[in-house]
Design a protein around this motif. Structure first.
Motif, PDB file in Angstrom:
ATOM      1  N   ASN A  33      56.078  79.588 -17.422  1.00 21.76           N
ATOM      2  CA  ASN A  33      56.477  79.449 -18.830  1.00 21.76           C
ATOM      3  C   ASN A  33      57.086  80.742 -19.360  1.00 21.76           C
ATOM      4  OD1 ASN A  33      55.903  76.757 -19.355  1.00 21.76           O
ATOM      5  ND2 ASN A  33      53.772  77.154 -19.882  1.00 21.76           N
ATOM      6  N   ALA A  34      56.520  81.875 -18.958  1.00 25.49           N
ATOM      7  CA  ALA A  34      57.064  83.167 -19.383  1.00 25.49           C
ATOM      8  C   ALA A  34      58.466  83.372 -18.820  1.00 25.49           C
ATOM      9  CB  ALA A  34      56.142  84.293 -18.932  1.00 25.49           C
ATOM     10  N   LEU A  35      58.686  82.964 -17.575  1.00 21.73           N
ATOM     11  CA  LEU A  35      60.019  83.067 -16.967  1.00 21.73           C
ATOM     12  C   LEU A  35      61.016  82.165 -17.690  1.00 21.73           C
ATOM     13  CD1 LEU A  35      59.004  83.079 -13.193  1.00 21.73           C
ATOM     14  CD2 LEU A  35      59.980  84.990 -14.475  1.00 21.73           C
ATOM     15  N   ARG A  36      60.595  80.952 -17.999  1.00 23.41           N
ATOM     16  CA  ARG A  36      61.474  80.024 -18.744  1.00 23.41           C
ATOM     17  C   ARG A  36      61.832  80.624 -20.113  1.00 23.41           C
ATOM     18  NH1 ARG A  36      57.597  75.692 -17.305  1.00 23.41           N
ATOM     19  NH2 ARG A  36      58.387  74.478 -15.545  1.00 23.41           N
ATOM     20  N   ALA A  37      60.809  81.189 -20.773  1.00 23.95           N
ATOM     21  CA  ALA A  37      61.040  81.764 -22.099  1.00 23.95           C
ATOM     22  C   ALA A  37      62.028  82.928 -22.018  1.00 23.95           C
ATOM     23  CB  ALA A  37      59.708  82.230 -22.699  1.00 23.95           C
ATOM     24  N   ALA A  38      61.875  83.782 -21.012  1.00 27.36           N
ATOM     25  CA  ALA A  38      62.788  84.918 -20.853  1.00 27.36           C
ATOM     26  C   ALA A  38      64.222  84.449 -20.681  1.00 27.36           C
ATOM     27  CB  ALA A  38      62.358  85.768 -19.653  1.00 27.36           C
ATOM     28  N   ILE A  84      79.084  86.433 -34.424  1.00 21.95           N
ATOM     29  CA  ILE A  84      79.477  87.598 -35.214  1.00 21.95           C
ATOM     30  C   ILE A  84      80.823  88.108 -34.720  1.00 21.95           C
ATOM     31  CG2 ILE A  84      78.813  89.931 -35.932  1.00 21.95           C
ATOM     32  CD1 ILE A  84      75.917  89.144 -35.394  1.00 21.95           C
ATOM     33  N   PRO A  85      81.856  88.093 -35.557  1.00 22.75           N
ATOM     34  CA  PRO A  85      83.197  88.519 -35.136  1.00 22.75           C
ATOM     35  C   PRO A  85      83.216  89.970 -34.651  1.00 22.75           C
ATOM     36  CG  PRO A  85      83.271  87.380 -37.254  1.00 22.75           C
ATOM     37  CD  PRO A  85      81.832  87.632 -36.943  1.00 22.75           C
ATOM     38  N   ASP A  86      84.003  90.211 -33.600  1.00 26.46           N
ATOM     39  CA  ASP A  86      84.241  91.558 -33.066  1.00 26.46           C
ATOM     40  C   ASP A  86      82.975  92.244 -32.550  1.00 26.46           C
ATOM     41  OD1 ASP A  86      86.959  91.354 -33.835  1.00 26.46           O
ATOM     42  OD2 ASP A  86      86.433  91.991 -35.867  1.00 26.46           O
ATOM     43  N   LEU A  87      81.948  91.469 -32.274  1.00 34.07           N
ATOM     44  CA  LEU A  87      80.713  92.051 -31.745  1.00 34.07           C
ATOM     45  C   LEU A  87      80.660  91.865 -30.234  1.00 34.07           C
ATOM     46  CD1 LEU A  87      77.932  93.363 -32.339  1.00 34.07           C
ATOM     47  CD2 LEU A  87      77.002  91.045 -32.506  1.00 34.07           C
ATOM     48  N   ASP A  88      80.403  92.942 -29.534  1.00 31.32           N
ATOM     49  CA  ASP A  88      80.240  92.838 -28.087  1.00 31.32           C
ATOM     50  C   ASP A  88      79.074  91.907 -27.772  1.00 31.32           C
ATOM     51  OD1 ASP A  88      82.285  94.654 -27.812  1.00 31.32           O
ATOM     52  OD2 ASP A  88      80.942  96.382 -27.591  1.00 31.32           O
ATOM     53  N   GLN A  89      79.180  91.214 -26.632  1.00 36.74           N
ATOM     54  CA  GLN A  89      78.138  90.257 -26.277  1.00 36.74           C
ATOM     55  C   GLN A  89      76.794  90.963 -26.093  1.00 36.74           C
ATOM     56  OE1 GLN A  89      77.854  88.018 -22.397  1.00 36.74           O
ATOM     57  NE2 GLN A  89      78.344  86.307 -23.763  1.00 36.74           N
ATOM     58  N   LEU A  90      75.768  90.431 -26.748  1.00 33.55           N
ATOM     59  CA  LEU A  90      74.426  90.989 -26.630  1.00 33.55           C
ATOM     60  C   LEU A  90      73.758  90.497 -25.353  1.00 33.55           C
ATOM     61  CD1 LEU A  90      73.139  90.475 -30.299  1.00 33.55           C
ATOM     62  CD2 LEU A  90      74.049  92.569 -29.284  1.00 33.55           C
ATOM     63  N   SER A  91      72.889  91.326 -24.821  1.00 30.16           N
ATOM     64  CA  SER A  91      72.107  90.937 -23.648  1.00 30.16           C
ATOM     65  C   SER A  91      70.730  91.564 -23.761  1.00 30.16           C
ATOM     66  CB  SER A  91      72.794  91.388 -22.360  1.00 30.16           C
ATOM     67  OG  SER A  91      72.876  92.810 -22.312  1.00 30.16           O
ATOM     68  N   ILE A  92      69.803  91.035 -22.991  1.00 29.22           N
ATOM     69  CA  ILE A  92      68.455  91.581 -23.014  1.00 29.22           C
ATOM     70  C   ILE A  92      68.037  92.010 -21.613  1.00 29.22           C
ATOM     71  CG2 ILE A  92      67.764  90.102 -24.951  1.00 29.22           C
ATOM     72  CD1 ILE A  92      66.088  88.489 -22.833  1.00 29.22           C
ATOM     73  N   GLY A  93      67.043  92.857 -21.568  1.00 29.90           N
ATOM     74  CA  GLY A  93      66.310  93.134 -20.344  1.00 29.90           C
ATOM     75  C   GLY A  93      64.921  92.566 -20.537  1.00 29.90           C
ATOM     76  N   ALA A 144      62.807  91.815  -8.482  1.00 31.09           N
ATOM     77  CA  ALA A 144      63.795  91.887  -9.557  1.00 31.09           C
ATOM     78  C   ALA A 144      64.935  90.921  -9.274  1.00 31.09           C
ATOM     79  CB  ALA A 144      64.333  93.318  -9.675  1.00 31.09           C
ATOM     80  N   THR A 145      65.608  90.503 -10.356  1.00 34.39           N
ATOM     81  CA  THR A 145      66.688  89.540 -10.178  1.00 34.39           C
ATOM     82  C   THR A 145      67.566  89.491 -11.424  1.00 34.39           C
ATOM     83  OG1 THR A 145      67.181  87.289  -9.443  1.00 34.39           O
ATOM     84  CG2 THR A 145      65.436  87.535 -11.081  1.00 34.39           C
ATOM     85  N   SER A 146      68.612  88.678 -11.349  1.00 35.94           N
ATOM     86  CA  SER A 146      69.477  88.421 -12.500  1.00 35.94           C
ATOM     87  C   SER A 146      68.997  87.151 -13.195  1.00 35.94           C
ATOM     88  CB  SER A 146      70.920  88.236 -12.033  1.00 35.94           C
ATOM     89  OG  SER A 146      71.025  87.066 -11.220  1.00 35.94           O
ATOM     90  N   PHE A 147      69.446  86.948 -14.427  1.00 36.97           N
ATOM     91  CA  PHE A 147      69.092  85.708 -15.121  1.00 36.97           C
ATOM     92  C   PHE A 147      69.733  84.501 -14.433  1.00 36.97           C
ATOM     93  CE2 PHE A 147      68.251  88.533 -18.881  1.00 36.97           C
ATOM     94  CZ  PHE A 147      66.901  88.231 -18.961  1.00 36.97           C
ATOM     95  N   GLU A 148      70.909  84.709 -13.861  1.00 38.16           N
ATOM     96  CA  GLU A 148      71.568  83.616 -13.136  1.00 38.16           C
ATOM     97  C   GLU A 148      70.712  83.161 -11.955  1.00 38.16           C
ATOM     98  OE1 GLU A 148      75.841  82.638 -10.913  1.00 38.16           O
ATOM     99  OE2 GLU A 148      75.392  84.672 -11.642  1.00 38.16           O
ATOM    100  N   GLN A 149      70.186  84.127 -11.195  1.00 40.11           N
ATOM    101  CA  GLN A 149      69.344  83.783 -10.058  1.00 40.11           C
ATOM    102  C   GLN A 149      68.003  83.204 -10.515  1.00 40.11           C
ATOM    103  OE1 GLN A 149      70.182  83.570  -7.028  1.00 40.11           O
ATOM    104  NE2 GLN A 149      68.220  83.309  -5.973  1.00 40.11           N
ATOM    105  N   LEU A 150      67.494  83.694 -11.626  1.00 43.59           N
ATOM    106  CA  LEU A 150      66.256  83.146 -12.178  1.00 43.59           C
ATOM    107  C   LEU A 150      66.442  81.679 -12.545  1.00 43.59           C
ATOM    108  CD1 LEU A 150      63.371  83.366 -13.263  1.00 43.59           C
ATOM    109  CD2 LEU A 150      64.323  84.262 -15.409  1.00 43.59           C
TER     110      LEU A 150
END
Length: 325
Positions: free
Chosen positions: A199-204, A218-227, A307-313
């Motif tokens: 569930n924690a992985l799904r939530a992330a 938001i116009p002209d805003l770089d794409q946000l990402s999280i760790g 460790a991994t990417s969100f795509e691989q997750l």
């Protein structure tokens, strides 16, 4: 007659058994002991955890000590404690190599007290130890975000983000413990540990998706990402503070390590880091994730992780959905 709390003292003993430092337990109900500067009693030694233990005064002049998630435990009279333990005059508390003697000059006669009165106040002060899965997520490059859209817009964005994140965590049976600026800490307590980790992985994964979609509005805003980082282990759940001013919290090494691991996502190319104990509940994690070890502050040895990417997750969650708890 003096208040009993004015007659209780902790003595740190030297190698000869003589007091090297002393602290009067006065002026408040709780006294945290640890290596970190925020503690009431600072013990600046490598064998003492940043937040190691806590001495708390209850009613009737009773003092108790509890471990709050230290790395090597808290001992009273050479016995490791796993729950809050009442202290008596002359008891010896051991934190690693540090020996502390408890002295109380007013005799406390618990026989005259109603047992329910004692346990009721103690229950308000703490709950218990539990196996907890911690999720920490943090928006990357938050400083540059403030520069792009201004502090007022950032504040509104974070309010919207927090609302969305809270809903995602709740949907996956977790509980938001706290928001710290642009970061969130969520918990999955007890129950089926494997299910809580999933569930924690799904939530992330969903928090990352929601964060990206938010930046698109938001116009002209770089794409946000999280760790993100996930860590599982034993923690102390309770209400810390003085009576009437207590906050529910989760304390323990498992929390500290989760925050340290999340900070590593800013330095490496991974989106999410999974602690070793969390990975132990995942079938064949090496098939989907990359084994890594990280040197984190406060730990003598490297922390083993995956460790991994969100795509691989996302691929992992889809591929293993049929056998998931």
């Amino acid at each position: 007659m003096s208040d009993p709390s004015e007659q209780a003292v902790l003595h740190e003993l030297d190698q000869d058994g003589s007091p090297a430092n002393s602290w009067n337990l006065t002026g408040k109900n709780t006294f945290k002991l640890g290596r970190g500067p925020a503690n009431d009693i600072v013990l600046p030694y490598s064998w003492v955890s940043r937040s190691h233990s806590m001495v708390q005064q209850e009613g009737h002049g009773i003092f108790q000590v509890m471990d709050i998630g230290s790395s090597n435990g808290t001992y009273v009279n050479n016995k490791k404690i796993h729950s809050p333990t009442i202290l008596h005059n002359g008891d010896v508390i051991t934190l690693g190599k540090t020996i502390i003697k408890f002295a109380q000059f007013t005799k406390t006669d618990t026989r005259e007290m109603d047992k329910d009165d004692i346990t009721l106040d103690m229950t308000v002060a703490y709950l218990q130890r539990e196996i907890v899965t911690i999720l920490v997520c943090d928006i990357h490059d938050f400083t540059s975000l403030s520069e792009q859209i201004g502090n007022k817009s950032v504040s509104k964005l974070l309010q919207f983000w927090a609302k969305k994140v809270g809903a995602i965590v709740n949907e996956h049976e977790g509980l938001v413990d706290k928001f710290i600026g642009d970061a969130v800490m969520a918990t999955w307590v007890g129950g089926n540990v494997e299910k809580g980790i999933r569930n924690a992985l799904r939530a992330a994964l969903e928090i990352n998706t929601a964060t990206k979609k938010l930046s698109e509005k938001i116009p002209d805003l770089d794409q946000l990402s999280i760790g993100a980082a996930i860590n599982t282990g034993e923690a102390m759940l309770g209400n810390m503070g003085v009576a009437g001013h207590r906050d529910s919290t989760v304390i323990g090494d498992v929390v500290n390590v989760a925050f340290r691991l999340e900070s590593m996502t800013k330095k490496d190319t991974y989106d999410i880091i999974i602690g070793q104990e969390s990975a132990r509940h995942i079938d064949s994690p090496e098939k989907y994730f990359t084994a890594q070890s990280f040197k984190v502050k406060g730990k003598a040895e490297n922390i083993k992780t995956f460790a991994t990417s969100f795509e691989q997750l996302s691929y992992f969650l889809t591929a293993t959905a049929a056998t998931a708890p």
